[in-house]
Design a protein around this motif. Structure first.
Motif, PDB file in Angstrom:
ATOM      1  N   ALA A   1       6.745   7.053  -0.808  1.00 51.81           N
ATOM      2  CA  ALA A   1       5.857   5.893  -0.783  1.00 51.81           C
ATOM      3  C   ALA A   1       6.548   4.739  -0.061  1.00 51.81           C
ATOM      4  N   SER A   2       5.739   3.942   0.644  1.00 53.13           N
ATOM      5  CA  SER A   2       6.304   2.893   1.485  1.00 53.13           C
ATOM      6  C   SER A   2       7.049   1.839   0.666  1.00 53.13           C
ATOM      7  N   TYR A   3       6.682   1.721  -0.612  1.00 53.91           N
ATOM      8  CA  TYR A   3       7.311   0.677  -1.402  1.00 53.91           C
ATOM      9  C   TYR A   3       8.651   1.097  -2.004  1.00 53.91           C
TER      10      TYR A   3
ATOM     11  N   ASP B   1      10.482  -2.182  -2.893  1.00 55.07           N
ATOM     12  CA  ASP B   1      10.358  -3.263  -1.924  1.00 55.07           C
ATOM     13  C   ASP B   1       9.164  -4.131  -2.354  1.00 55.07           C
ATOM     14  N   PRO B   2       9.414  -5.363  -2.788  1.00 59.47           N
ATOM     15  CA  PRO B   2       8.317  -6.171  -3.341  1.00 59.47           C
ATOM     16  C   PRO B   2       7.186  -6.404  -2.344  1.00 59.47           C
ATOM     17  N   ILE B   3       7.519  -6.547  -1.066  1.00 53.24           N
ATOM     18  CA  ILE B   3       6.484  -6.846  -0.072  1.00 53.24           C
ATOM     19  C   ILE B   3       5.542  -5.660   0.067  1.00 53.24           C
ATOM     20  N   ALA B   4       6.129  -4.470   0.243  1.00 52.51           N
ATOM     21  CA  ALA B   4       5.290  -3.282   0.400  1.00 52.51           C
ATOM     22  C   ALA B   4       4.542  -2.984  -0.895  1.00 52.51           C
ATOM     23  N   LEU B   5       5.210  -3.252  -2.015  1.00 53.15           N
ATOM     24  CA  LEU B   5       4.600  -2.948  -3.304  1.00 53.15           C
ATOM     25  C   LEU B   5       3.350  -3.805  -3.531  1.00 53.15           C
ATOM     26  N   LEU B   6       3.420  -5.052  -3.088  1.00 52.15           N
ATOM     27  CA  LEU B   6       2.343  -5.988  -3.407  1.00 52.15           C
ATOM     28  C   LEU B   6       1.559  -6.422  -2.185  1.00 52.15           C
ATOM     29  N   LYS B   7       1.731  -5.729  -1.100  1.00 48.57           N
ATOM     30  CA  LYS B   7       1.039  -6.194   0.104  1.00 48.57           C
ATOM     31  C   LYS B   7      -0.456  -6.212  -0.158  1.00 48.57           C
ATOM     32  N   ARG B   8      -1.093  -7.141   0.513  1.00 54.03           N
ATOM     33  CA  ARG B   8      -2.474  -7.432   0.202  1.00 54.03           C
ATOM     34  C   ARG B   8      -3.333  -6.178   0.240  1.00 54.03           C
ATOM     35  N   GLN B   9      -3.989  -5.943  -0.873  1.00 50.63           N
ATOM     36  CA  GLN B   9      -4.858  -4.784  -0.955  1.00 50.63           C
ATOM     37  C   GLN B   9      -6.279  -5.216  -0.633  1.00 50.63           C
TER      38      GLN B   9
END
Lengths: 182, 712
Positions: A133-135, A170-178
């Protein structure tokens, strides 16, 4: 009425800065795995406040919470990390994570401790193969270094072997705008 | 650390001030534009512009905005040329000036915008214009002006003298003796008297007539008034007034170059002797140019001083914060009210009545604070309309169309935030109106319309809403063309399209699938992106409607709430969950007349006072639980936005309350049907519904939905 919350930077960070390839991660448990986020992106750790569900939001959005007047989106990490839903307990916590353009709440089962990982204690995500997974940023192996003296027996019990594994997120990938209606 | 923070704040201040200056510049340019069209020159406006750019240049340097500084420098040079008459003020010059202001705007924008500005190219264009300077024939030589007098004029004064003569104004020479000890006040009062009817080109002491404690002042005035009128206005019988005459023969003109340049005032000493001052019968000099109304020459310094009077500039975020605190205070007040109630029910009646009294006072003052904070946030729509005027001019020039903008109600006030968010949609509508609505001059003439198209913007307050109507007298939209296009594009089925009324057809323009279709754009005479306009306005809690008649123009009506910050809301429950909806959109709430619910074309409706009201079961729309039935939904809340109504079925009404709407985070922004959330004081958030988008969703057929509906 004071909110039951802990300033992460005060109580968790032994040293606020990164130095010599050592990075600090906050470890927490979701379902049966231990994950960790860079300490620098954690703003606060708080108990679960009153949650207002938002109709038509994505499944992983539990709802919104009020953090000192700020409307904050609360994400269910179990949903996000695709693990089965579980009950909340007295140890369930909300991590307030700064993702860049927005501070969001992440619901986790329990907060563990801060790890200081040197470069040789971190494996890159590529060891997991191309379809990771990317995150997932990498794998932390604090066992490679000296075990923290202060970790409690209980915490040690979470790990079957001496080799403790942290899934570094990775917080950015984990929470990137859905996208809504996803 | 602290200095960094201060630096940041200073920079913010600078940005705000620069923004203000730039807005002033664009207003000034519009004035010039109007002036040109009326064959009028406005030296004061050019001076104001020059000062504005000069200030901007200084500020940019101070705060290290290097590109902005260079840009200002280029424009400053150009305005200097204009001011001194080295360059003629034409539409081409004005275009470049407008472009310059646009560049300023972009240099203050985000990095991408900043990068789009090419200062060097712009600078090259400006110099190109400057090189094509007008060769002036020297009108000064035709008048009885002696070289020694001309020699002491600054370049600007000389330019003003020349311009006034060219415009056919009479130039007067005034000599007056003033007592030395009161020279300042006497001179000021003299200037004050002259100001309203003449422009003061220059004034110099003329030593010649001065004796002891008196000094003689010589002034050059330009005026349209007769000598008698000027003399009366002066109110000084001792003053010597004479007009400057045209030379009898144009022969032997004294070349200007002969005059010593940059001589001090003392050089004027010798001049009076040479000055022909026929004090007797005065004949006004008339030159061929049509006389134009002229504003008095105000001293620049006064103007800029006056503008800083008692206005404080405040970052809108500070007001947001204040508004939040006031909102929280409101919830504290509610808690106090509950306490007072308990006291009253308890054993301390004396205490309770005093508490009650104090609470009342608290409530009253809090309401005042709330009102003041709201008031502070209000700005006149003129801020926005000024920008519209710039766009109108620009687009009209691009398209070589003649367009006149008429504005009514620019003083109407709205929340600053709304004014800002409204800018983009307004620009879009205006651009469309000129691009596609207003016809070319030839077509207009052929159709018997006035050659100049008119764009009218009318704003007025209507209850808690502001209504803005933008209408043009262009070619209008043919609803039949929309119908055909929509069917051809598969946006609407033939059946659905033929069922729609004319008005509904026009509103199809706002549908995403429709308005982005390029082909349709050309046919319908309306531009791309009207769906974006609708989305933006809906997000503000507003509504947009369109009406048009083929050949008769188009009118777009925008209805907006006056403020977004604190609103009265109706609270209600659906499936045990509390929601809020702005009271402004609620017409009434009534008990569900369960036996009267009918189903028309798959949609539930009731008859309310003779008209059909479509219903929406919120529990279904939001998937809050099992399919609703009349046993649980006891109330219908009738909401209306624009001219559309919808009945929302809910379980319980829970009263009304003033709430502070807070936006959802970016991750949830744009969730359909929800405009934000509010904290009712118990740390629990309540969702605030967006009536406009719910009505939209329920009533207007979405492209996909309709197409599917037909297929089955």
């Amino acid at each position: 009425m004071s909110q039951p919350q802990v300033k992460a930077t005060k109580n968790y960070a032994p040293e606020p800065t990164e130095e010599g390839g050592v990075r600090e991660f906050l470890a927490f448990v979701v379902a049966s795995e231990t994950y960790a986020l860079p300490l620098s992106c954690i703003r606060e750790i708080m108990r679960v406040p009153s949650v207002t569900p938002v109709p038509r939001a994505q499944r992983e959005v539990l709802g919104i919470i009020s953090v000192r007047g700020q409307v904050t989106t609360l994400i269910d990490l179990r949903q996000r990390l695709r693990v089965p839903a579980g009950p909340t307990s007295s140890r369930t916590r909300v991590l307030l994570v700064d993702q860049g353009d927005e501070i969001m709440g992440l619901l986790c089962d329990r907060v563990q401790q801060v790890h200081r990982l040197s470069e040789k204690e971190v494996e890159l995500a590529s060891v997991l193969g191309a379809d990771a997974a990317s995150y997932v940023m990498g794998i932390g192996r604090p066992g490679q270094g000296e075990r923290k003296a202060e970790s409690t027996a209980e915490e040690r019990a979470d790990h079957d072997s001496e080799d403790e594994i942290l899934i570094l997120l990775d917080p950015i990938a984990l929470l990137k705008r859905q996208v809504n209606h996803g | 650390m602290v200095s960094g923070k201060d630096g940041e704040r200073a920079k913010e201040e600078f940005l705000a001030e620069a923004q203000e200056l730039i807005e002033g510049l664009s207003r000034g340019l519009l004035e010039l534009d109007t002036g040109i069209k009326q064959g009028q020159r406005s030296p004061d406006t050019v001076n104001d512009l020059f000062r504005g750019v000069h200030t901007l240049k200084g500020l940019s340097g101070m705060f290290g905005f290097e590109r902005l500084g260079r840009m200002s420098h280029v424009l400053e040079d150009m305005l200097e040329d204009l001011r001194l008459g080295r360059v003629e003020l034409t539409q081409q010059v004005l275009d470049v000036l407008f472009e310059g202001v646009d560049n300023f705007q972009r240099l203050l924008g985000d990095p991408a915008e900043q990068a789009s500005v090419d200062v060097e190219t712009f600078s090259g264009r400006v110099h190109g214009l400057a090189r094509s300077k007008v060769k002036q024939h020297n009108i000064l030589e035709e008048f009885e002006l002696d070289a020694s007098m001309l020699g002491v004029l600054t370049e600007y004064e000389e330019h003003r003298l020349r311009t006034n003569l060219e415009q056919g104004l009479t130039v007067y020479r005034l000599r007056v003796r003033l007592a030395l000890d009161v020279i300042d006040t006497a001179l000021d009062s003299l200037k004050e008297r002259v100001k309203n009817l003449a422009e003061i080109i220059t004034y110099l002491p003329s030593m010649d007539g001065g004796g002891g404690d008196e000094i003689e002042i010589e002034m050059l005035l330009a005026s349209k008034k007769s000598e008698a009128e000027v003399r009366t206005a002066l109110g000084r019988p001792d003053a010597k007034l004479s007009s400057v005459e045209r030379r009898k023969t144009a022969a032997a003109p004294k070349p200007l170059t002969a005059a010593t340049p940059a001589v001090t005032a003392a050089a004027a000493k010798e001049s009076p002797a040479a000055a022909p001052a026929p004090a007797a019968a005065v004949v006004a000099v008339k030159v061929e140019a049509p006389s134009a109304p002229k504003k008095s020459a105000a001293e620049g310094g006064d103007v800029s001083l006056r503008s800083i009077t008692s206005v404080v500039r405040v970052d809108i975020r500070k007001l947001d914060h204040l508004m939040n605190v006031v909102g929280e205070l409101g919830t504290v007040r509610a808690a106090v009210a509950r306490l007072v109630e308990r006291l009253r029910a308890g054993a301390a009646p004396a205490l309770s009545s005093e508490a009650h009294r104090i609470h009342r006072a608290f409530q009253r003052h809090l309401a005042e604070v709330q009102e003041s904070v709201l008031d502070i946030r209000m700005v006149p729509l003129s801020q926005l309309f000024d920008k519209v005027a710039v766009v109108v001019r620009q687009v009209a020039r691009e398209q070589s169309k003649e367009v006149k903008l008429a504005v009514v109600g620019a003083e109407t006030e709205v929340d600053k935030l709304i004014a800002e968010e409204l800018a983009d949609p307004m620009m879009h509508i205006v651009r469309n109106a000129i691009d596609h609505g207003i016809e070319s001059t030839e077509v207009r003439t052929k159709n018997g319309k006035p050659t100049t198209g008119t764009l009218t913007v009318v704003a007025h307050q209507k209850g808690n809403h502001v209504v803005i109507e933008l209408s043009d007298d262009g070619r209008g939209i043919d609803s039949n063309v929309i119908r055909e296009a929509a069917v051809r594009k598969g946006v609407l089925s033939e059946q659905a399209a033929s069922d729609l009324t004319r008005e509904e057809l026009l509103n199809v323009i706002f549908m995403p699938g429709f308005s982005t279709a390029r082909e349709v754009t050309d046919i319908s005479g309306r531009g791309v992106g009207m769906d974006v306009v609708k989305t933006n306005i809906t997000r503000l809690g507003g509504a947009v409607d369109i009406d048009s008649e083929k050949g008769g123009g188009t009118k777009v009506t925008i209805t907006l709430p006056i403020t977004l910050a604190i609103i009265s809301a109706l609270l209600f429950e659906v499936r045990g969950r509390l929601f809020a909806i702005p009271l402004a959109v609620v017409q009434e709430a009534l008990r569900m007349p369960s036996q009267a619910v009918r189903t028309v074309d798959g949609r539930e409706v009731i008859t309310l006072r003779g008209t059909t009201l479509p219903l929406c079961r919120l529990a279904e729309l939001f998937a809050l639980g099992p399919i609703a039935d009349d046993a649980t939904e006891h109330y219908v809340i009738v909401v209306s936005v624009g001219n559309k109504r919808l009945g929302m079925c809910v379980e319980r009404l829970s009263g009304q309350q003033d709430i502070v709407i807070k936006g959802l985070g970016r991750s949830l922004a744009g969730t359909p049907g929800i405009s934000g959330a509010t904290d009712l004081g118990d740390q629990h958030l309540v969702l605030v519904l967006d009536a406009a988008s719910i009505i939209e969703e329920v009533l207007l057929p979405r492209a996909g939905v309709l197409a599917v509906g037909v297929a089955t």
